[in-house]
Design an enzyme around this catalytic site. Structure first.
Site, PDB file in Angstrom:
ATOM      1  N   ASP A 120      -0.564 -79.726 -61.300  1.00 34.89           N
ATOM      2  CA  ASP A 120      -1.273 -80.300 -60.162  1.00 34.89           C
ATOM      3  C   ASP A 120      -0.963 -81.782 -59.976  1.00 34.89           C
ATOM      4  O   ASP A 120      -0.964 -82.285 -58.849  1.00 34.89           O
ATOM      5  CB  ASP A 120      -2.781 -80.106 -60.334  1.00 34.89           C
ATOM      6  CG  ASP A 120      -3.217 -78.699 -59.972  1.00 34.89           C
ATOM      7  OD1 ASP A 120      -2.376 -77.786 -60.022  1.00 34.89           O
ATOM      8  OD2 ASP A 120      -4.403 -78.503 -59.647  1.00 34.89           O
ATOM      9  N   SER A 149      -9.430 -83.447 -57.705  1.00 35.78           N
ATOM     10  CA  SER A 149      -8.869 -83.326 -59.039  1.00 35.78           C
ATOM     11  C   SER A 149      -9.956 -83.588 -60.066  1.00 35.78           C
ATOM     12  O   SER A 149     -10.927 -84.311 -59.807  1.00 35.78           O
ATOM     13  CB  SER A 149      -7.742 -84.351 -59.213  1.00 35.78           C
ATOM     14  OG  SER A 149      -7.438 -84.540 -60.568  1.00 35.78           O
ATOM     15  N   CYS A 162      -3.308 -75.437 -68.437  1.00 37.57           N
ATOM     16  CA  CYS A 162      -3.596 -76.347 -67.337  1.00 37.57           C
ATOM     17  C   CYS A 162      -4.372 -75.695 -66.191  1.00 37.57           C
ATOM     18  O   CYS A 162      -4.787 -74.552 -66.276  1.00 37.57           O
ATOM     19  CB  CYS A 162      -2.317 -77.030 -66.886  1.00 37.57           C
ATOM     20  SG  CYS A 162      -1.785 -78.265 -68.103  1.00 37.57           S
ATOM     21  N   ASP A 163      -4.490 -76.455 -65.105  1.00 37.76           N
ATOM     22  CA  ASP A 163      -5.566 -76.295 -64.136  1.00 37.76           C
ATOM     23  C   ASP A 163      -5.819 -74.879 -63.626  1.00 37.76           C
ATOM     24  O   ASP A 163      -6.942 -74.399 -63.639  1.00 37.76           O
ATOM     25  CB  ASP A 163      -5.303 -77.215 -62.939  1.00 37.76           C
ATOM     26  CG  ASP A 163      -5.412 -78.675 -63.309  1.00 37.76           C
ATOM     27  OD1 ASP A 163      -5.206 -78.994 -64.488  1.00 37.76           O
ATOM     28  OD2 ASP A 163      -5.696 -79.497 -62.428  1.00 37.76           O
ATOM     29  N   LYS A 164      -4.803 -74.196 -63.108  1.00 39.36           N
ATOM     30  CA  LYS A 164      -5.031 -72.876 -62.525  1.00 39.36           C
ATOM     31  C   LYS A 164      -4.672 -71.743 -63.474  1.00 39.36           C
ATOM     32  O   LYS A 164      -4.962 -70.580 -63.184  1.00 39.36           O
ATOM     33  CB  LYS A 164      -4.213 -72.715 -61.227  1.00 39.36           C
ATOM     34  CG  LYS A 164      -4.486 -73.789 -60.199  1.00 39.36           C
ATOM     35  CD  LYS A 164      -5.978 -73.945 -59.929  1.00 39.36           C
ATOM     36  CE  LYS A 164      -6.270 -75.156 -59.063  1.00 39.36           C
ATOM     37  NZ  LYS A 164      -5.956 -76.438 -59.702  1.00 39.36           N
ATOM     38  N   GLU A 207      -6.276 -80.787 -53.519  1.00 38.05           N
ATOM     39  CA  GLU A 207      -7.046 -81.794 -54.239  1.00 38.05           C
ATOM     40  C   GLU A 207      -6.828 -83.156 -53.596  1.00 38.05           C
ATOM     41  O   GLU A 207      -5.738 -83.455 -53.114  1.00 38.05           O
ATOM     42  CB  GLU A 207      -6.627 -81.851 -55.708  1.00 38.05           C
ATOM     43  CG  GLU A 207      -7.036 -80.623 -56.491  1.00 38.05           C
ATOM     44  CD  GLU A 207      -6.693 -80.718 -57.960  1.00 38.05           C
ATOM     45  OE1 GLU A 207      -7.232 -79.910 -58.724  1.00 38.05           O
ATOM     46  OE2 GLU A 207      -5.883 -81.597 -58.344  1.00 38.05           O
ATOM     47  N   CYS A 255      -3.796 -83.139 -69.595  1.00 30.99           N
ATOM     48  CA  CYS A 255      -4.135 -84.558 -69.438  1.00 30.99           C
ATOM     49  C   CYS A 255      -5.430 -84.914 -70.159  1.00 30.99           C
ATOM     50  O   CYS A 255      -6.384 -84.146 -70.169  1.00 30.99           O
ATOM     51  CB  CYS A 255      -4.207 -84.915 -67.962  1.00 30.99           C
ATOM     52  SG  CYS A 255      -2.593 -84.842 -67.148  1.00 30.99           S
TER      53      CYS A 255
END
Length: 619
Positions: A81, A518, A122-124, A492, A195
């Site tokens: 992302d 985000s 990570c995000d998704k 985002e 992150c």
């Protein structure tokens, strides 16, 4: 008693062809009596949170084999992302969640796997795999790649701890020298891993612990630390154990839907609120509950947000602490432990590793007398301070745990950062189905705020206006037609919020959108406005200069325009015919893949899940 699913392809004379193909993958006669465990990996060289996963799938696979199973690894996609941010690539981020869920379903069902190990980060990827595991409802264990170490840099004689957001903010700040910007850029993301703050990836990996689907430490133990290797090995062993419990002992309590019950989802959102997690987690928890068949809604989140305090404050809400500090303080289990002591947790729910969450807390909460030496040792795992893309590459340990619940990273109820939780749901005429704000990142002086709307038809327009000085102190920046359908893809808005900070407006303006933010966002940033503009939401009718009122303590958001005027505007919108509820003067190419996503998706209030009735009903 259920039979192993894999026997569909391994048992009987008529399956000779399938067995021949299995043999070509390395299986032998004795393997056809064993459970086949799918290892869903997500290695890619595009994403620092996944760059170190290449060999970890096979690490898990070998442990599955030692435990008496047959391991078969495959890969899903993974979108970064941060790299996709601020351009058309972000349109693909949320849709990739469904693609990941579908790909796991396709592989597992096509090959009749018996159980599943999900290697996400990570995000998704974590939410996509979570949706798949709950959809499939076969024994499943989650193990993530782990958080990145925080960046460290000496500037003006002082050590600063950094993350991705710092690089974005200083780059847009004209007061920062090129040399300092370059120094921060090179230092912000020093290692592999997700992150380093309480951004979406780490928030979701923490929530898998609260849901009971991953091992203690999964959300906080650093990617670089050697101790994390044991989580991967234990995940492999556990998957075989759970498969045998279900298929050989008829024990349905080990299935994901038995573990991730309504009470488990309540525990997860309580953790989320207490730790000030990313607002994206709301979207993903709603989607996961949908797959689990659990009636868990925005109203439940609103109800719980009113009684759960903020017990943990981490970047981006403060630069004092990052995930490595959360881990030193006991990680997710420590936060859950404080909620438990306050009677705010369901202790009786099962987990993949313990008969109940209460039993897990007794063993793993480092502030309990019953905590094991293994627990105390695990949470001493520290950052190595050496840039690397290699997993398990260092073994540094803290000299002491952070047990300070009065002034430390994790607080007890009496010493909470605030008695109001880290997330809140707001309602009002501008968001009849609700919207989300990360209160942990909002300055207390602007919890009640009102100002004139600066209306932008896209994220790009908002960025341009902010950087060119058209947004002033006291303004409410409103970005619309960026929802799941209107974007499409619900982008985002990290760049707009970061640029507000760089212009010194982070505590002087609000930002409202039907898109999302985000996990790196802080400030008065209100997202997921539902219904979105493309669905006829009131956000589409806001005009330049309209006054918008925000009252977080009373959970209210209001457009101060008369009903008569709004009715007039709605009629004018409808008069646009086929162009009604679409942005004016926006040139954005949309691929067929994204058009298909837009045709089936739903509002953020439902988690942005697919609803096929929207296309089936049009036949």
């Amino acid at each position: 008693m259920p039979q192993y699913r894999s026997r569909t392809t391994t048992y009987g004379r008529n399956m000779a062809g399938a067995r021949a193909l299995w043999r070509a993958t390395g299986m032998k006669d004795e393997d056809f009596e064993k459970p086949i465990i799918a290892v869903a990996n997500s290695f890619t060289q595009f994403v620092p949170g996944h760059v170190h996963l290449k060999d970890l799938g096979q690490l898990v696979a070998r442990e599955i084999e030692r435990a008496g199973g047959v391991a078969k690894e495959f890969n899903t996609i993974a979108v970064d992302d941060g790299i996709a941010m601020g351009h058309g690539g972000m349109l693909y981020s949320l849709p990739s969640r469904d693609l990941i869920a579908d790909s796991v379903e396709y592989m597992v069902n096509a090959h009749c796997a018996d159980a599943l190990v999900c290697i996400s980060n990570c995000d998704k990827i974590t939410p996509g795999m979570l949706m798949a595991a709950l959809r499939l409802n076969i024994p499943a264990v989650f193990v993530s790649g782990g958080p990145m170490e925080a960046g460290k840099v000496i500037l003006n004689g002082e050590e600063r701890h950094l993350d991705l957001v710092d690089a974005m903010v200083v780059a847009a700040d004209d007061r920062e020298s090129d040399e300092d910007v370059a120094t921060i850029e090179r230092s912000a993301c020093p290692t592999c891993g997700s992150c380093s703050g309480m951004f979406t990836a780490n928030s979701m990996n923490c929530l898998t612990e609260a849901l009971g689907l991953s091992l203690p430490g999964n959300g906080s133990l650093l990617a670089t630390h050697g101790d994390r290797k044991e989580l991967f090995l234990e995940a492999g062993r556990l998957a075989v154990k759970l498969a045998k419990q279900y298929y050989e002992q008829d024990d349905e309590s080990v299935l994901p839907r038995s573990i991730a019950s309504f009470k488990a989802f309540e525990n997860a959102i309580c953790l989320d609120i207490a730790m000030g997690g990313s607002t994206n987690t709301v979207l993903h928890l709603l989607a996961a509950a949908h797959e689990a068949g659990v009636d868990f809604t925005m109203k439940d989140i609103d109800r719980l947000s009113r009684k759960i305090p903020n017990l943990c404050k981490v970047a981006p809400s403060t630069q004092k602490y990052h995930m490595e500090d959360v881990h030193r303080a006991g990680g997710v289990i420590a936060i859950l432990g404080e909620l438990d002591r306050a009677g705010l947790l369901h202790r009786e729910v099962p987990t993949v590793h313990s008969p109940s969450l209460g039993a897990a807390l007794d063993q793993w909460d480092i502030n309990r007398e019953t905590a094991t030496e293994e627990a105390k040792s695990r949470y001493l795992a520290a950052p190595g301070g050496v840039p690397t893309q290699e997993a398990f590459s260092q073994s540094k340990r803290w000299t002491a745990l952070d047990l300070d619940r009065e002034n430390g990273c994790i607080r007890d109820i009496e010493h909470a950062y605030s008695q109001d939780g880290g997330l809140a749901v707001l309602y009002g005429n501008l968001a009849e189905q609700g919207c989300i704000v990360k209160t942990a990142g909002v300055d207390e002086n602007i919890l009640v705020f009102s100002g004139p709307a600066v209306v932008c038809e896209s994220q790009d327009e908002a960025v341009n206006w902010i950087l060119n000085g058209r947004v002033k102190e006291g303004d409410v920046v409103l970005i619309r037609y960026e929802g799941p359908r209107g974007g499409p893809g619900m982008q985002e808005m990290l760049y707009p919020t970061s640029y507000l900070k760089s212009k010194g407006l982070g505590k002087a303006c609000a930002l409202i959108t039907d898109g999302r933010f985000s996990g790196g966002t802080s400030g008065l940033s209100i997202g997921h406005v539902s219904p979105e503009a493309a669905e006829g939401g009131l956000i589409a009718l806001v005009e330049q200069g309209d006054r918008i009122e925000i009252d977080i303590p009373n959970r209210r958001i209001h457009l101060a325009v008369s009903e008569e005027e709004l009715a007039h505007r709605r009629a004018a919108m409808e008069a646009r015919g086929d162009q009604a509820w679409t942005p004016k003067d926006r040139d954005r190419p949309i691929s067929q893949a994204l058009q298909a996503y837009a045709a089936m998706t739903t509002s953020a209030a439902r988690g942005g899940v697919r609803d096929l009735s929207q296309i089936l009903g049009s036949r």
